[in-house]
Design a protein around this motif. Structure first.
Motif, PDB file in Angstrom:
ATOM      1  N   ARG A  23      25.062  93.305  -6.379  1.00 45.32           N
ATOM      2  CA  ARG A  23      25.683  93.049  -4.892  1.00 45.32           C
ATOM      3  C   ARG A  23      24.659  91.836  -4.365  1.00 45.32           C
ATOM      4  NH1 ARG A  23      26.666  97.411  -0.836  1.00 45.32           N
ATOM      5  NH2 ARG A  23      24.536  96.806  -0.045  1.00 45.32           N
ATOM      6  N   ALA A  24      25.319  90.923  -3.898  1.00 42.03           N
ATOM      7  CA  ALA A  24      24.257  89.890  -2.974  1.00 42.03           C
ATOM      8  C   ALA A  24      24.986  89.757  -1.578  1.00 42.03           C
ATOM      9  CB  ALA A  24      24.293  88.613  -3.505  1.00 42.03           C
ATOM     10  N   ALA A  25      24.376  89.900  -0.687  1.00 43.50           N
ATOM     11  CA  ALA A  25      24.821  89.758   0.719  1.00 43.50           C
ATOM     12  C   ALA A  25      23.863  89.031   1.881  1.00 43.50           C
ATOM     13  CB  ALA A  25      24.945  91.257   1.375  1.00 43.50           C
ATOM     14  N   THR A  26      24.363  88.393   2.606  1.00 41.77           N
ATOM     15  CA  THR A  26      23.759  87.628   3.502  1.00 41.77           C
ATOM     16  C   THR A  26      23.138  88.641   4.534  1.00 41.77           C
ATOM     17  OG1 THR A  26      25.688  87.435   5.130  1.00 41.77           O
ATOM     18  CG2 THR A  26      25.027  85.609   3.677  1.00 41.77           C
ATOM     19  N   ARG A  27      22.135  88.234   5.433  1.00 39.83           N
ATOM     20  CA  ARG A  27      21.572  89.040   6.268  1.00 39.83           C
ATOM     21  C   ARG A  27      22.246  89.641   7.568  1.00 39.83           C
ATOM     22  NH1 ARG A  27      16.310  89.429   8.571  1.00 39.83           N
ATOM     23  NH2 ARG A  27      15.556  87.388   7.798  1.00 39.83           N
ATOM     24  N   GLY A  28      23.459  88.912   7.983  1.00 39.67           N
ATOM     25  CA  GLY A  28      24.496  89.105   9.091  1.00 39.67           C
ATOM     26  C   GLY A  28      23.809  89.579  10.316  1.00 39.67           C
ATOM     27  N   ASN A  61      29.146  83.961  -5.575  1.00 37.84           N
ATOM     28  CA  ASN A  61      28.440  82.745  -5.085  1.00 37.84           C
ATOM     29  C   ASN A  61      26.997  82.758  -5.573  1.00 37.84           C
ATOM     30  OD1 ASN A  61      30.986  82.136  -4.278  1.00 37.84           O
ATOM     31  ND2 ASN A  61      30.432  81.799  -2.229  1.00 37.84           N
ATOM     32  N   VAL A  62      26.351  83.999  -5.335  1.00 45.49           N
ATOM     33  CA  VAL A  62      24.944  83.924  -5.511  1.00 45.49           C
ATOM     34  C   VAL A  62      24.761  83.944  -7.089  1.00 45.49           C
ATOM     35  CG1 VAL A  62      23.013  85.636  -5.541  1.00 45.49           C
ATOM     36  CG2 VAL A  62      24.116  84.935  -3.591  1.00 45.49           C
ATOM     37  N   ARG A  63      25.502  84.512  -7.861  1.00 44.68           N
ATOM     38  CA  ARG A  63      25.423  84.576  -9.226  1.00 44.68           C
ATOM     39  C   ARG A  63      25.347  83.233  -9.812  1.00 44.68           C
ATOM     40  NH1 ARG A  63      26.776  89.532 -12.088  1.00 44.68           N
ATOM     41  NH2 ARG A  63      27.603  88.401 -13.833  1.00 44.68           N
ATOM     42  N   THR A  64      25.957  82.268  -9.161  1.00 48.01           N
ATOM     43  CA  THR A  64      26.036  80.950  -9.635  1.00 48.01           C
ATOM     44  C   THR A  64      24.687  80.149  -9.607  1.00 48.01           C
ATOM     45  OG1 THR A  64      26.857  79.705  -7.713  1.00 48.01           O
ATOM     46  CG2 THR A  64      28.465  80.644  -9.003  1.00 48.01           C
ATOM     47  N   ILE A  65      23.814  80.911  -8.642  1.00 48.62           N
ATOM     48  CA  ILE A  65      22.425  80.299  -8.617  1.00 48.62           C
ATOM     49  C   ILE A  65      21.512  80.408  -9.795  1.00 48.62           C
ATOM     50  CG2 ILE A  65      20.500  80.129  -7.140  1.00 48.62           C
ATOM     51  CD1 ILE A  65      22.347  81.018  -4.847  1.00 48.62           C
ATOM     52  N   VAL A  68      20.628  87.592 -13.288  1.00 45.37           N
ATOM     53  CA  VAL A  68      21.512  88.492 -13.271  1.00 45.37           C
ATOM     54  C   VAL A  68      21.227  89.837 -13.752  1.00 45.37           C
ATOM     55  CG1 VAL A  68      23.812  89.083 -14.323  1.00 45.37           C
ATOM     56  CG2 VAL A  68      23.549  86.758 -13.569  1.00 45.37           C
ATOM     57  N   GLN A  69      20.074  89.981 -14.748  1.00 45.30           N
ATOM     58  CA  GLN A  69      19.724  90.995 -15.181  1.00 45.30           C
ATOM     59  C   GLN A  69      17.953  90.916 -15.161  1.00 45.30           C
ATOM     60  OE1 GLN A  69      21.105  93.712 -16.844  1.00 45.30           O
ATOM     61  NE2 GLN A  69      19.235  94.864 -16.560  1.00 45.30           N
ATOM     62  N   ARG A  98      32.893  78.168  -7.702  1.00 47.86           N
ATOM     63  CA  ARG A  98      32.640  76.899  -8.630  1.00 47.86           C
ATOM     64  C   ARG A  98      32.102  75.725  -7.855  1.00 47.86           C
ATOM     65  NH1 ARG A  98      38.802  76.521 -11.259  1.00 47.86           N
ATOM     66  NH2 ARG A  98      39.394  76.744  -8.877  1.00 47.86           N
ATOM     67  N   VAL A  99      32.636  75.853  -6.331  1.00 43.48           N
ATOM     68  CA  VAL A  99      31.936  74.804  -5.577  1.00 43.48           C
ATOM     69  C   VAL A  99      30.412  75.212  -5.333  1.00 43.48           C
ATOM     70  CG1 VAL A  99      31.970  73.957  -3.212  1.00 43.48           C
ATOM     71  CG2 VAL A  99      34.288  74.503  -4.265  1.00 43.48           C
ATOM     72  N   THR A 100      30.093  76.293  -4.967  1.00 40.75           N
ATOM     73  CA  THR A 100      28.686  76.837  -5.081  1.00 40.75           C
ATOM     74  C   THR A 100      27.971  76.525  -6.387  1.00 40.75           C
ATOM     75  OG1 THR A 100      29.435  78.737  -3.661  1.00 40.75           O
ATOM     76  CG2 THR A 100      27.035  78.942  -4.403  1.00 40.75           C
ATOM     77  N   ALA A 101      28.516  76.537  -7.414  1.00 38.73           N
ATOM     78  CA  ALA A 101      28.122  76.390  -8.784  1.00 38.73           C
ATOM     79  C   ALA A 101      27.701  74.852  -8.800  1.00 38.73           C
ATOM     80  CB  ALA A 101      28.935  76.773  -9.914  1.00 38.73           C
ATOM     81  N   SER A 102      28.405  74.002  -7.993  1.00 33.25           N
ATOM     82  CA  SER A 102      28.181  72.730  -8.104  1.00 33.25           C
ATOM     83  C   SER A 102      27.128  72.033  -7.437  1.00 33.25           C
ATOM     84  CB  SER A 102      29.387  71.691  -7.891  1.00 33.25           C
ATOM     85  OG  SER A 102      29.670  71.987  -6.416  1.00 33.25           O
ATOM     86  N   ARG A 103      26.789  72.871  -6.658  1.00 31.74           N
ATOM     87  CA  ARG A 103      25.486  72.633  -5.556  1.00 31.74           C
ATOM     88  C   ARG A 103      24.031  73.281  -6.033  1.00 31.74           C
ATOM     89  NH1 ARG A 103      28.667  72.494  -0.828  1.00 31.74           N
ATOM     90  NH2 ARG A 103      30.468  71.137  -1.375  1.00 31.74           N
ATOM     91  N   ALA A 104      23.133  72.400  -6.125  1.00 29.86           N
ATOM     92  CA  ALA A 104      21.979  72.788  -6.821  1.00 29.86           C
ATOM     93  C   ALA A 104      21.166  73.790  -5.961  1.00 29.86           C
ATOM     94  CB  ALA A 104      20.921  71.614  -7.166  1.00 29.86           C
ATOM     95  N   LEU A 105      21.633  74.864  -5.429  1.00 22.72           N
ATOM     96  CA  LEU A 105      20.912  75.916  -4.816  1.00 22.72           C
ATOM     97  C   LEU A 105      19.767  76.621  -5.412  1.00 22.72           C
ATOM     98  CD1 LEU A 105      23.936  77.632  -2.956  1.00 22.72           C
ATOM     99  CD2 LEU A 105      22.405  75.831  -1.949  1.00 22.72           C
TER     100      LEU A 105
END
Length: 791
Positions: free
Chosen positions: A163-168, A179-183, A188-189, A244-251
């Motif tokens: 799981r990945a979450a923002t601070r909130g 989305n975080v998995r695309t960075i 991932v492991q 896929r949009v997130t994956a297209s950004r070089a985060l």
């Protein structure tokens, strides 16, 4: 805003230090008088509104520097008058609200914030306090760049990212796992040795500066609007519905701490005693750690790093806005402890803000949810600190006069903390005589009511027409739908405006038509009146108050139209037309007959379904949605748990309300004042008739073992978070107190309990460990007595 984006995790446990040494009310502390209490109220209200506008509306109303100054003033008032401090105070929580696009998840350990310092003198004072408390002449520290990105919490189980979450808000955030998995930078492991069974890794997702420039260049080339700055684009990229949009950004991402850790049977590795060990270990697992981190042994080395990056801040691969300094040793961190919102073992040195000059075209005013009328400057758009700015707050008429700003001035614009714009001062030498003074309106620009201070001597003017001022009503309806209240998707700012003030843009339409008729750039009253006559009659809003919100049907919304400017090729034409907001336009055949009838839009159907779903939200959320001053989630939860219904809360006197842990006299008075207003009671009656929950069902299976008992929980417990321990006490009829006194029945002591344990021993109050606490919950005092008698 301020320190809400700063990394601040205890490498052992974000909760472990508790609130030792803070929040205790010294016996000799003076009670706040009326003026002090009013100043506290004004500051708390302004800071809460600033957080709401910044995080929810993406429309900052005060600068970062102004926010920090007011937060410090509020903290000073609470230090001098502890009876003012409430759990919902801006000093006691990590601000932050989050998008309505993702599911809410709870962090295993809260993500704390950081206290900021703005000068080397303040940094030296912090370092001296640390040395004094630790009784050491030298303290090893880590110096880290304060990345201007989006804080994330990565949960790994058996080395796998689950799981990945923002601070909130620090306790709960948005689930952004896909989305975080695309960075690419986020493993991932986890690989390598000594990987724990479970670990929360905290870090900052950012958009590399060079990649951001390339993205903006591509957007401009494609005829699209560029992003304002790397941080906003990183946040927007991480919140895309389509991964896929997130994956297209070089985060990218850099780790700066951990939250909860469970090592398993093998236990922690040998080198696990400092931030330096932590970063080495994270790196060995494949987690990205900043190459700019430094281990230092003197304040001179800290100041050297600050000086270097103050000069080279734009040479780094990501945006930065300061330097974070942390005590390196975990044991020392535990010894120093934390407040409820920030560790004492770390601080953030904030770089001075950047400034530019631009022309102030106009000063206008806006009306907030509580009626506060705030002037703001409209400026020639200018690029500052990585984003284009065209508006900035001026706080109140007194502030405009104090700064000596005139409409038409060239002004110094500052983006404090690289986030929020502030007009600092005019450039007097550039005046040519065409400038004019700003005159604060005497009447509300939204409803025409005469403006006045809430009390004599107040700097702020307010619109007293709380019931039906369209601007206030719009803000309240929007607040009802917010994630922190009833969480109604598809009821955003535009929908709230269409429901409460569909003619909001009418004055713009009238002016545009008068100009088009040849009456000059500033039409006179006769021309404006003539243009008004040509328009369709004004619409009556669907909602005159919040009372009918849950009675709305699709048919009620059929004829709601709003004014929109006609655009051609993406550019405004100066022409305006009315268009349905909640329904589609009918589609016609060539002969004018109807081919497809008008129908509610998909968003409208979703909004109505969400409103229906919101009726079953728990009582505490209903209380937050009512916009009762000072009643945020913390106080609302406590009231709902202890009193159980709106009716019980309404009938309780001030003393009973104030006795609820987490409420106190300020919130109690505010509650009584709110319930005394006739139209507020109308809201409750209409909502109740529509099926909105007005009482929580008590779980009969939970024994009321703690009726009449006051319990204090301090330190870290293995089986309970701070909130879950508190809720367990409240659910069984007990009072979960925040400080130890002679009236305390039991003090539950976990790891790193601090001064509350010492206070309990001093007063001779019964002390329980976690096993004793579980026994108390299950069987009350008798079960505790049996436990202590066992051999």
């Amino acid at each position: 805003m301020g320190n809400v984006n700063a990394p601040a995790e205890n490498a052992v446990s974000a909760e472990s230090a508790g609130t030792a040494g803070r929040g205790e009310v010294p016996p000799a502390a003076p009670a706040a008088d009326t003026d002090v209490r009013q100043r506290w109220t004004d500051l708390a209200e302004e800071l809460e509104a600033a957080q709401f506008n910044y995080y929810v509306r993406d429309a900052p109303t005060i600068s970062d520097a102004e926010y920090d100054a007011k937060l410090r003033e509020l903290a000073a008032l609470e230090e001098a008058h502890p009876d003012l401090r409430t759990p919902s105070s801006p000093t006691q929580r990590v601000g932050g609200t989050y998008s309505t696009e993702f599911d809410t998840v709870q962090h295993r350990r809260p993500m704390q914030s950081l206290d900021d310092v703005f000068s080397l003198e303040e940094l030296r004072e912090w370092a001296l306090r640390v040395q004094t408390e630790l009784d050491r002449a030298e303290v090893g520290m880590t110096c880290e760049l304060k990345v201007d990105g989006l804080a994330v919490n990565l949960l790994y189980e058996h080395g796998r990212l689950v799981r990945a979450a923002t601070r909130g808000d620090g306790r709960t955030g948005e689930d952004v796992t896909l989305n975080v998995r695309t960075i690419d930078a986020v493993p991932v492991q986890l690989t390598g040795e000594a990987v724990p069974e479970l670990i929360e890794i905290r870090g900052e997702v950012y958009f590399p500066v060079e990649a951001f420039r390339e993205l903006n260049a591509a957007l401009v080339e494609a005829g699209k609007a560029p992003f304002a700055n790397p941080r906003n684009s990183a946040a927007g990229s991480l919140r895309q519905k389509d991964p896929r949009v997130t994956a297209s950004r070089a985060l990218s991402m850099v780790a700066h701490g951990v939250g909860d850790v469970r090592w398993g049977p093998h236990g922690p590795p040998q080198r696990w005693s400092s931030m330096t060990d932590l970063y080495d270990l994270l790196g060995s697992w494949g987690v990205p750690v900043s190459r700019h981190n430094r281990h230092v042994t003197s304040l001179a080395q800290v100041e050297e790093m600050i000086a270097h990056y103050a000069e080279h801040r734009h040479d780094v691969e990501h945006e930065i806005d300061g330097i974070v300094v942390k005590v390196d040793d975990f044991g020392m961190q535990r010894q120093l402890g934390s407040t409820s919102r920030a560790p004492r073992w770390a601080t953030a040195y904030k770089f001075p803000p950047e400034e530019v000059n631009t022309r102030l075209l106009d000063i206008r005013v806006q009306v907030g949810r509580t009626g506060r009328v705030t002037p703001y400057g409209v400026m020639e758009p200018v690029l500052v600190a990585g984003s284009t700015v065209s508006q900035a707050t001026l706080h109140n008429a007194g502030e405009v006069a104090r700064k000596g700003v005139l409409i038409g001035d060239t002004v110094v614009l500052r983006k404090a903390g690289d986030v929020i714009p502030e007009i600092v001062a005019p450039v007097v030498d550039l005046r040519d005589g065409s400038e004019r003074e700003f005159v604060m309106p005497e009447t509300c620009p939204s409803c025409g009511s005469r403006l006045a201070p809430a009390k004599e001597g107040d700097a702020d003017l307010r619109c007293p027409n709380a019931r039906s001022c369209p601007a206030q009503l719009t803000e309240r309806v929007f607040h009802i739908a917010s994630r922190g209240a009833l969480d109604v998707e598809a009821l955003g700012g535009e929908a709230a405006l269409a429901l409460t003030d569909p003619e909001a843009a009418r004055e713009k339409v009238v002016a545009a038509r008068a100009v088009a008729a040849g009456h000059g750039p500033v039409p006179d009253e006769d021309a404006l009146e003539a243009a008004e006559v040509e328009l369709p009659p004004r619409q009556e809003p669907v909602l005159a108050t919040e009372a009918r919100l849950f009675d709305l049907t699709a048919e009620d919304l059929r004829n709601v139209k709003i004014w929109r400017e006609v655009r051609q090729g993406g550019r405004p034409t100066g022409e305006w037309e009315q268009r349905p907001f909640f329904w589609t336009q009918p589609k016609l055949r060539g002969d004018g007959t109807v081919r497809e009838a008008a129908k509610p839009t998909a968003n409208t159907e979703r909004m109505l379904a969400e409103l229906d779903k919101a009726k079953s939200q728990p009582l505490w959320r209903v209380l937050v949605a009512l916009s009762i001053r000072h009643v945020g989630p913390t106080a609302a939860r406590a009231l709902a748990t202890e009193l159980g219904s709106v009716e019980a809360i309404r009938e309780a006197d001030v003393e009973r309300l104030a006795a609820v842990d987490g409420v106190g006299p300020t919130i109690a008075e505010s509650l009584k004042e709110w319930f005394a207003v006739d139209w507020h009671r109308e809201i409750l009656d209409r909502w109740a008739a529509a099926g909105v929950r007005m009482a929580d069902e008590r779980d009969a299976s939970t024994p009321r073992t703690l009726e009449g008992l006051t319990i204090v929980v301090t330190g870290s417990l293995e089986g309970f978070s701070r909130d879950s321990a508190k809720e367990a006490v409240l659910a069984r009829g007990g009072k979960a107190a925040g400080s130890v006194s002679k009236k305390t029945d039991y003090v539950v002591v976990g790891e790193n309990a601090g001064s509350k344990e010492a206070k309990a021993r001093e007063l001779g109050r019964p002390i329980l460990d976690e096993d004793g606490f579980v026994a108390l919950l299950d069987g009350g005092p008798d079960a505790v007595a049996e436990l202590t008698q066992q051999p």
